[in-house]
Enzyme design. Structure first.
Site, PDB file in Angstrom:
ATOM      1  N   LYS A  59       0.844  -1.205   0.000  1.00  0.00           N
ATOM      2  CA  LYS A  59       0.000   0.000   0.000  1.00  0.00           C
ATOM      3  C   LYS A  59       0.875   1.250   0.000  1.00  0.00           C
ATOM      4  CE  LYS A  59      -3.576   2.456   2.536  1.00  0.00           C
ATOM      5  NZ  LYS A  59      -3.043   3.570   3.289  1.00  0.00           N
ATOM      6  N   LYS A 127      -0.348  11.636   5.875  1.00  0.00           N
ATOM      7  CA  LYS A 127      -0.073  10.523   6.801  1.00  0.00           C
ATOM      8  C   LYS A 127       0.701   9.418   6.076  1.00  0.00           C
ATOM      9  CE  LYS A 127      -3.141   7.495   7.176  1.00  0.00           C
ATOM     10  NZ  LYS A 127      -3.009   6.105   6.816  1.00  0.00           N
TER      11      LYS A 127
END
Length: 189
Positions: A59, A127
Site C-alpha cells: 500500500k 499521513k
C-alpha cells in the site's frame, strides 16, 4: 480454519459500486481472502503478498506513486500554464495521454473545475507520506522526490483545508508560480 492476515484496501471510486484492490499479507495465506466470496463480494482484485506487513508495504509503494505522480502532474501543468498554454486545453490533452495513471485522469477533470472536494484528503496523503518516509528511513534508502512531494502536500494542508483532496497540490504550485488567482473560485454551471 483460523487465519492470521491483514488486508489493505486500495481504491474506492467516488461514484458507483466500490472497485477495490485488496493487498493481503499474513502469517498464513488467508484462505478467506483467496475465496470466491471475497473476490465477488468485496474485491475487484486481490493480491496475496507474503508475510505480516507485506500488504501494508505494498500500500505504501502504491501510494508513493499516487502522491509523487500528482506532484509531478502539478509541476508539469504549471510549466505549461507559465509557457502560455490554455489551462483547460492543457488538462484535457494531459488526460488523454498514455503517461497518466488512471487514478490521476479523474483528478484532472476535477481540478479543471477547481473541485478539490475530498476523494483522498490531503491529511491522509500526508499521513501516508510520513509512513513512506519512515519506512524508507528504516530501510536506509533515500527518497528525495517523495520528500519534496511531502513538503508541498504539507504546505497545502497549512495554507488551505486539510480535508481537501490531495490533488490540491496543483493549486499550491499555481500559487507558488503566481498564477492561482485566476483559478481561485470554483466554476459553477
Amino acid at each position: 480454519m483460523a487465519t492470521l492476515g491483514a488486508a489493505n484496501i486500495r481504491g474506492v471510486p467516488p461514484l458507483g459500486l466500490p472497485k477495490i484492490n485488496s493487498l493481503v499479507g499474513g502469517i498464513l495465506i488467508p484462505t478467506f481472502f483467496a475465496s470466491p466470496l471475497w473476490s465477488i463480494a468485496v474485491a475487484k482484485q486481490y493480491f496475496l503478498l507474503g508475510g505480516p506487513g507485506s500488504g501494508t508495504a505494498m500500500k505504501l509503494v502504491v501510494n508513493t506513486l499516487l502522491g509523487v505522480g500528482m506532484q509531478a502532474i502539478a509541476e508539469a501543468v504549471v510549466l505549461g500554464e507559465k509557457s502560455g498554454l490554455d489551462r483547460e486545453r492543457l488538462l484535457e490533452v494531459l488526460s488523454r495521454t498514455a503517461v497518466l495513471a488512471p487514478a490521476h485522469v479523474g483528478k484532472l477533470a476535477r481540478v479543471g473545475i477547481n473541485d478539490y472536494s475530498p476523494q483522498f484528503p490531503l491529511r491522509l496523503m500526508n499521513k501516508d507520506f510520513q509512513l513512506i518516509l519512515k519506512a524508507a528511513a528504516q530501510e536506509q534508502i533515500l527518497m528525495p522526490v517523495t520528500e519534496a512531494a511531502f513538503r508541498v502536500n504539507s504546505d497545502e494542508m497549512v495554507a488551505h483545508n486539510n480535508e481537501e483532496d490531495f490533488s490540491a497540490v496543483l493549486r499550491r504550485m499555481e500559487e507558488s508560480a503566481g498564477i492561482a488567482a485566476i483559478h481561485l473560485a470554483p466554476v459553477t454551471s
